[in-house]
Write a protein that holds these residues in place. Structure first.
Motif, PDB file in Angstrom:
ATOM      1  N   TYR A  43       0.832  -1.198   0.000  1.00  0.00           N
ATOM      2  CA  TYR A  43       0.000   0.000   0.000  1.00  0.00           C
ATOM      3  C   TYR A  43       0.872   1.254   0.000  1.00  0.00           C
ATOM      4  CZ  TYR A  43      -3.100   3.693   1.527  1.00  0.00           C
ATOM      5  OH  TYR A  43      -3.783   4.869   1.608  1.00  0.00           O
ATOM      6  N   GLU A  44       1.916   1.273   0.811  1.00  0.00           N
ATOM      7  CA  GLU A  44       2.797   2.440   0.867  1.00  0.00           C
ATOM      8  C   GLU A  44       3.466   2.684  -0.485  1.00  0.00           C
ATOM      9  OE1 GLU A  44       5.459   1.815   4.144  1.00  0.00           O
ATOM     10  OE2 GLU A  44       3.828   1.877   5.614  1.00  0.00           O
ATOM     11  N   ARG A  45       3.924   1.617  -1.142  1.00  0.00           N
ATOM     12  CA  ARG A  45       4.542   1.772  -2.461  1.00  0.00           C
ATOM     13  C   ARG A  45       3.525   2.280  -3.482  1.00  0.00           C
ATOM     14  NH1 ARG A  45       7.258  -2.973  -0.858  1.00  0.00           N
ATOM     15  NH2 ARG A  45       5.707  -4.277  -1.869  1.00  0.00           N
ATOM     16  N   LEU A  46       2.318   1.709  -3.464  1.00  0.00           N
ATOM     17  CA  LEU A  46       1.281   2.149  -4.396  1.00  0.00           C
ATOM     18  C   LEU A  46       0.856   3.581  -4.110  1.00  0.00           C
ATOM     19  CD1 LEU A  46      -0.921  -1.068  -4.556  1.00  0.00           C
ATOM     20  CD2 LEU A  46       0.504  -0.134  -6.379  1.00  0.00           C
ATOM     21  N   ASP A  47       0.767   3.940  -2.839  1.00  0.00           N
ATOM     22  CA  ASP A  47       0.392   5.300  -2.464  1.00  0.00           C
ATOM     23  C   ASP A  47       1.416   6.296  -2.994  1.00  0.00           C
ATOM     24  OD1 ASP A  47      -1.432   7.068  -1.096  1.00  0.00           O
ATOM     25  OD2 ASP A  47       0.138   7.335   0.430  1.00  0.00           O
ATOM     26  N   GLU A  48       2.690   5.968  -2.873  1.00  0.00           N
ATOM     27  CA  GLU A  48       3.749   6.834  -3.393  1.00  0.00           C
ATOM     28  C   GLU A  48       3.641   6.945  -4.916  1.00  0.00           C
ATOM     29  OE1 GLU A  48       6.896   9.414  -3.654  1.00  0.00           O
ATOM     30  OE2 GLU A  48       5.704   8.820  -1.921  1.00  0.00           O
ATOM     31  N   THR A  49       3.380   5.851  -5.596  1.00  0.00           N
ATOM     32  CA  THR A  49       3.220   5.863  -7.054  1.00  0.00           C
ATOM     33  C   THR A  49       2.040   6.733  -7.450  1.00  0.00           C
ATOM     34  OG1 THR A  49       4.168   3.647  -7.214  1.00  0.00           O
ATOM     35  CG2 THR A  49       2.860   4.392  -9.081  1.00  0.00           C
ATOM     36  N   VAL A  50       0.939   6.618  -6.734  1.00  0.00           N
ATOM     37  CA  VAL A  50      -0.246   7.431  -7.030  1.00  0.00           C
ATOM     38  C   VAL A  50       0.087   8.912  -6.861  1.00  0.00           C
ATOM     39  CG1 VAL A  50      -2.549   8.040  -6.175  1.00  0.00           C
ATOM     40  CG2 VAL A  50      -1.942   5.654  -6.543  1.00  0.00           C
ATOM     41  N   ARG A  51       0.817   9.263  -5.794  1.00  0.00           N
ATOM     42  CA  ARG A  51       1.192  10.670  -5.588  1.00  0.00           C
ATOM     43  C   ARG A  51       2.041  11.189  -6.746  1.00  0.00           C
ATOM     44  NH1 ARG A  51       3.789  10.058  -0.470  1.00  0.00           N
ATOM     45  NH2 ARG A  51       2.327   8.635   0.465  1.00  0.00           N
ATOM     46  N   ILE A  52       2.992  10.380  -7.206  1.00  0.00           N
ATOM     47  CA  ILE A  52       3.862  10.788  -8.313  1.00  0.00           C
ATOM     48  C   ILE A  52       3.048  10.970  -9.593  1.00  0.00           C
ATOM     49  CG2 ILE A  52       5.714  10.003  -9.836  1.00  0.00           C
ATOM     50  CD1 ILE A  52       6.959   8.657  -7.316  1.00  0.00           C
ATOM     51  N   VAL A  53       2.199   9.991  -9.895  1.00  0.00           N
ATOM     52  CA  VAL A  53       1.385  10.062 -11.112  1.00  0.00           C
ATOM     53  C   VAL A  53       0.430  11.246 -11.045  1.00  0.00           C
ATOM     54  CG1 VAL A  53      -0.398   8.870 -12.448  1.00  0.00           C
ATOM     55  CG2 VAL A  53       1.625   7.618 -11.663  1.00  0.00           C
TER      56      VAL A  53
END
Length: 70
Positions: A43-53
């Motif tokens: 979840y933390e990795r996906l959350d970071e990816t979502v923020r970047i995108v």
């Protein structure tokens, strides 16, 4: 006296069964805790990816608006 001894034996057997069940549940809890930890890390990795995108999309939208206003 014999009834007391039988009752104590049954109690001892019941305690053994409870301890065995608790050990099995404890092992299951450890597995679940590991899966939960992995899920949180995902979840933390996906959350970071979502923020970047999301940031990149916002930048692109702003640039497109700027081009359309010209």
């Amino acid at each position: 006296m014999q009834r007391t001894e039988e009752a104590m034996q049954r109690l001892g057997a019941a305690i053994d069964r409870l301890e065995g069940a608790a050990a099995r549940v404890g092992a299951g809890d450890l597995l679940l805790a590991g899966e939960l930890r992995e899920s949180r890390e995902d979840y933390e990795r996906l959350d970071e990816t979502v923020r970047i995108v999301a940031g990149r999309l916002d930048d692109t939208i702003d640039r497109l608006r700027g081009l359309l206003e010209e």
